[in-house]
Design a protein around this motif. Sequence first.
Motif, PDB file in Angstrom:
ATOM      1  N   GLU A   1      15.786 -17.544  -6.561  1.00  0.00           N
ATOM      2  CA  GLU A   1      14.490 -16.854  -6.537  1.00  0.00           C
ATOM      3  C   GLU A   1      14.696 -15.355  -6.416  1.00  0.00           C
ATOM      4  OE1 GLU A   1      10.438 -16.365  -3.833  1.00  0.00           O
ATOM      5  OE2 GLU A   1      11.920 -17.899  -3.288  1.00  0.00           O
ATOM      6  N   LEU A   2      15.615 -14.946  -5.552  1.00  0.00           N
ATOM      7  CA  LEU A   2      15.900 -13.522  -5.372  1.00  0.00           C
ATOM      8  C   LEU A   2      16.326 -12.893  -6.688  1.00  0.00           C
ATOM      9  CD1 LEU A   2      16.362 -11.073  -3.442  1.00  0.00           C
ATOM     10  CD2 LEU A   2      18.719 -11.881  -3.224  1.00  0.00           C
ATOM     11  N   VAL A   3      17.244 -13.520  -7.380  1.00  0.00           N
ATOM     12  CA  VAL A   3      17.726 -12.987  -8.646  1.00  0.00           C
ATOM     13  C   VAL A   3      16.603 -12.962  -9.686  1.00  0.00           C
ATOM     14  CG1 VAL A   3      19.317 -13.362 -10.569  1.00  0.00           C
ATOM     15  CG2 VAL A   3      20.123 -13.612  -8.228  1.00  0.00           C
ATOM     16  N   ALA A   4      15.757 -13.996  -9.685  1.00  0.00           N
ATOM     17  CA  ALA A   4      14.635 -14.034 -10.627  1.00  0.00           C
ATOM     18  C   ALA A   4      13.691 -12.864 -10.384  1.00  0.00           C
ATOM     19  CB  ALA A   4      13.884 -15.362 -10.491  1.00  0.00           C
ATOM     20  N   ARG A   5      13.420 -12.569  -9.130  1.00  0.00           N
ATOM     21  CA  ARG A   5      12.542 -11.436  -8.809  1.00  0.00           C
ATOM     22  C   ARG A   5      13.168 -10.122  -9.272  1.00  0.00           C
ATOM     23  NH1 ARG A   5       8.417 -11.981  -4.545  1.00  0.00           N
ATOM     24  NH2 ARG A   5       8.100 -14.212  -4.258  1.00  0.00           N
ATOM     25  N   VAL A   6      14.452  -9.946  -8.950  1.00  0.00           N
ATOM     26  CA  VAL A   6      15.156  -8.721  -9.332  1.00  0.00           C
ATOM     27  C   VAL A   6      15.134  -8.554 -10.850  1.00  0.00           C
ATOM     28  CG1 VAL A   6      17.432  -7.625  -9.443  1.00  0.00           C
ATOM     29  CG2 VAL A   6      16.628  -8.615  -7.293  1.00  0.00           C
ATOM     30  N   LYS A   7      15.473  -9.607 -11.564  1.00  0.00           N
ATOM     31  CA  LYS A   7      15.515  -9.552 -13.026  1.00  0.00           C
ATOM     32  C   LYS A   7      14.151  -9.212 -13.595  1.00  0.00           C
ATOM     33  CE  LYS A   7      16.742 -12.354 -17.062  1.00  0.00           C
ATOM     34  NZ  LYS A   7      17.250 -13.681 -17.516  1.00  0.00           N
ATOM     35  N   SER A   8      13.094  -9.829 -13.062  1.00  0.00           N
ATOM     36  CA  SER A   8      11.753  -9.601 -13.576  1.00  0.00           C
ATOM     37  C   SER A   8      11.306  -8.165 -13.360  1.00  0.00           C
ATOM     38  CB  SER A   8      10.770 -10.560 -12.908  1.00  0.00           C
ATOM     39  OG  SER A   8       9.456 -10.288 -13.336  1.00  0.00           O
ATOM     40  N   HIS A   9      11.522  -7.634 -12.161  1.00  0.00           N
ATOM     41  CA  HIS A   9      11.078  -6.271 -11.865  1.00  0.00           C
ATOM     42  C   HIS A   9      11.857  -5.243 -12.676  1.00  0.00           C
ATOM     43  CE1 HIS A   9       8.039  -6.882  -8.809  1.00  0.00           C
ATOM     44  NE2 HIS A   9       8.804  -7.803  -8.256  1.00  0.00           N
ATOM     45  N   LEU A  10      13.141  -5.461 -12.871  1.00  0.00           N
ATOM     46  CA  LEU A  10      13.926  -4.541 -13.690  1.00  0.00           C
ATOM     47  C   LEU A  10      13.449  -4.562 -15.143  1.00  0.00           C
ATOM     48  CD1 LEU A  10      17.524  -5.157 -12.300  1.00  0.00           C
ATOM     49  CD2 LEU A  10      16.161  -3.067 -12.063  1.00  0.00           C
ATOM     50  N   ALA A  11      13.146  -5.761 -15.652  1.00  0.00           N
ATOM     51  CA  ALA A  11      12.678  -5.875 -17.029  1.00  0.00           C
ATOM     52  C   ALA A  11      11.331  -5.191 -17.207  1.00  0.00           C
ATOM     53  CB  ALA A  11      12.585  -7.352 -17.427  1.00  0.00           C
ATOM     54  N   GLN A  12      10.431  -5.399 -16.237  1.00  0.00           N
ATOM     55  CA  GLN A  12       9.115  -4.765 -16.314  1.00  0.00           C
ATOM     56  C   GLN A  12       9.246  -3.246 -16.279  1.00  0.00           C
ATOM     57  OE1 GLN A  12       6.164  -6.101 -16.709  1.00  0.00           O
ATOM     58  NE2 GLN A  12       6.559  -8.278 -16.465  1.00  0.00           N
TER      59      GLN A  12
ATOM     60  N   GLY B   1       0.805  -1.212   0.000  1.00  0.00           N
ATOM     61  CA  GLY B   1       0.000   0.000   0.000  1.00  0.00           C
ATOM     62  C   GLY B   1       0.838   1.262   0.000  1.00  0.00           C
ATOM     63  N   LEU B   2       2.057   1.179   0.528  1.00  0.00           N
ATOM     64  CA  LEU B   2       2.954   2.335   0.569  1.00  0.00           C
ATOM     65  C   LEU B   2       3.796   2.468  -0.691  1.00  0.00           C
ATOM     66  CD1 LEU B   2       4.142   2.108   4.284  1.00  0.00           C
ATOM     67  CD2 LEU B   2       2.624   3.831   3.303  1.00  0.00           C
ATOM     68  N   GLY B   3       3.644   1.507  -1.603  1.00  0.00           N
ATOM     69  CA  GLY B   3       4.331   1.654  -2.880  1.00  0.00           C
ATOM     70  C   GLY B   3       5.346   0.590  -3.219  1.00  0.00           C
ATOM     71  N   ALA B   4       5.539  -0.405  -2.339  1.00  0.00           N
ATOM     72  CA  ALA B   4       6.441  -1.498  -2.694  1.00  0.00           C
ATOM     73  C   ALA B   4       5.868  -2.274  -3.870  1.00  0.00           C
ATOM     74  CB  ALA B   4       6.653  -2.428  -1.499  1.00  0.00           C
ATOM     75  N   ASN B   5       6.731  -2.765  -4.724  1.00  0.00           N
ATOM     76  CA  ASN B   5       6.279  -3.499  -5.902  1.00  0.00           C
ATOM     77  C   ASN B   5       5.970  -4.955  -5.599  1.00  0.00           C
ATOM     78  OD1 ASN B   5       8.397  -1.315  -6.906  1.00  0.00           O
ATOM     79  ND2 ASN B   5       6.855  -1.593  -8.484  1.00  0.00           N
ATOM     80  N   ASP B   6       6.692  -5.534  -4.653  1.00  0.00           N
ATOM     81  CA  ASP B   6       6.539  -6.950  -4.362  1.00  0.00           C
ATOM     82  C   ASP B   6       7.279  -7.233  -3.060  1.00  0.00           C
ATOM     83  OD1 ASP B   6       5.745  -9.555  -4.686  1.00  0.00           O
ATOM     84  OD2 ASP B   6       7.086 -10.004  -6.353  1.00  0.00           O
ATOM     85  N   TYR B   7       7.152  -8.453  -2.566  1.00  0.00           N
ATOM     86  CA  TYR B   7       7.924  -8.834  -1.381  1.00  0.00           C
ATOM     87  C   TYR B   7       8.385 -10.273  -1.511  1.00  0.00           C
ATOM     88  CZ  TYR B   7       3.607 -11.102   0.167  1.00  0.00           C
ATOM     89  OH  TYR B   7       2.493 -11.888   0.235  1.00  0.00           O
ATOM     90  N   ILE B   8       9.421 -10.582  -0.763  1.00  0.00           N
ATOM     91  CA  ILE B   8       9.956 -11.931  -0.714  1.00  0.00           C
ATOM     92  C   ILE B   8      10.188 -12.276   0.750  1.00  0.00           C
ATOM     93  CG2 ILE B   8      12.309 -11.078  -1.076  1.00  0.00           C
ATOM     94  CD1 ILE B   8      12.895 -13.697  -2.556  1.00  0.00           C
ATOM     95  N   SER B   9       9.745 -13.451   1.163  1.00  0.00           N
ATOM     96  CA  SER B   9       9.787 -13.835   2.573  1.00  0.00           C
ATOM     97  C   SER B   9      11.027 -14.676   2.885  1.00  0.00           C
ATOM     98  CB  SER B   9       8.530 -14.631   2.949  1.00  0.00           C
ATOM     99  OG  SER B   9       7.373 -13.849   2.760  1.00  0.00           O
ATOM    100  N   LYS B  10      11.667 -14.347   4.024  1.00  0.00           N
ATOM    101  CA  LYS B  10      12.783 -15.161   4.507  1.00  0.00           C
ATOM    102  C   LYS B  10      12.233 -16.441   5.135  1.00  0.00           C
ATOM    103  CE  LYS B  10      15.457 -11.046   5.835  1.00  0.00           C
ATOM    104  NZ  LYS B  10      16.060 -10.312   6.970  1.00  0.00           N
ATOM    105  N   PRO B  11      12.929 -17.568   4.991  1.00  0.00           N
ATOM    106  CA  PRO B  11      14.119 -17.745   4.132  1.00  0.00           C
ATOM    107  C   PRO B  11      13.714 -17.898   2.677  1.00  0.00           C
ATOM    108  CG  PRO B  11      13.533 -19.809   5.191  1.00  0.00           C
ATOM    109  CD  PRO B  11      12.567 -18.785   5.732  1.00  0.00           C
ATOM    110  N   PHE B  12      14.577 -17.473   1.778  1.00  0.00           N
ATOM    111  CA  PHE B  12      14.314 -17.586   0.355  1.00  0.00           C
ATOM    112  C   PHE B  12      15.567 -18.129  -0.329  1.00  0.00           C
ATOM    113  CE2 PHE B  12      15.604 -13.266   1.409  1.00  0.00           C
ATOM    114  CZ  PHE B  12      16.757 -13.121   0.641  1.00  0.00           C
ATOM    115  N   SER B  13      15.383 -18.668  -1.525  1.00  0.00           N
ATOM    116  CA  SER B  13      16.528 -19.169  -2.279  1.00  0.00           C
ATOM    117  C   SER B  13      17.151 -18.017  -3.054  1.00  0.00           C
ATOM    118  CB  SER B  13      16.111 -20.282  -3.234  1.00  0.00           C
ATOM    119  OG  SER B  13      15.356 -19.753  -4.305  1.00  0.00           O
ATOM    120  N   LEU B  14      18.453 -18.052  -3.229  1.00  0.00           N
ATOM    121  CA  LEU B  14      19.135 -16.995  -3.966  1.00  0.00           C
ATOM    122  C   LEU B  14      18.730 -16.947  -5.438  1.00  0.00           C
ATOM    123  CD1 LEU B  14      22.640 -17.274  -2.281  1.00  0.00           C
ATOM    124  CD2 LEU B  14      20.946 -15.462  -1.975  1.00  0.00           C
TER     125      LEU B  14
END
Length: 226
Positions: A107-118, A92-105
Amino acid sequence: MKKILIIEDDASIAEIERDFLEINGYEATAVADGVQGLQEASSGQYDLILLDLLLPNMDGLEICKRVRDVIDIPILMVTAKKDDVDKIRGLGLGANDYISKPFSLPELVARVKSHLAQYERLKSGNDNEGNIGSKSKELQIGQVKVNLLTRRVYVRKTEIELKNKEYELLVFLMSNPDIVFSKETLYDRIWGMEAYGDLKTIIVHINRLRDKIEKDPSNPVHIETV
């Protein structure tokens, strides 16, 4: 090389995130303090922010809110909390997405890549299918008009402010009028990672869009639920 800002007070987690992002071709900077994180995030030097919620001196929600007042880049919240309230507040404050700990690395890179591409696709004036370019500079349905070159949105001739994903979602829906999309499809098209998504994200963004473009959000005429 895209620059990623990591705001994380756990030094071991920040170091692992930074190293893995650098291995995958990104330039990453890590800061551990909330106030310092806000200063870095507001500098305009970064392409994406990985933002932990629990930070010393200033929490992630406050940082997200203040950053959104000055700059529009993807913000990915990183949280160990299981409570959906904090996640929804962050969106609601403007974050695009979230990832919950613990997460796989990966997955983290996939999220980063996707959001940058979008984000890059939006800046170039294209929708997620690449169908909107220089031949179509405006979208208008009813009282809602979008200028794709300037990313400005008008409702009943009054300009409104949309966050990055709100804008992206609106452009996608206006580019595909009178078509029913499932929440899963919308998440896949806008966030690009159906397997990783939490569908509450879609509900939050739809509700925020209705609040901004509908004359009566409780009885919407532009974005309907079927």
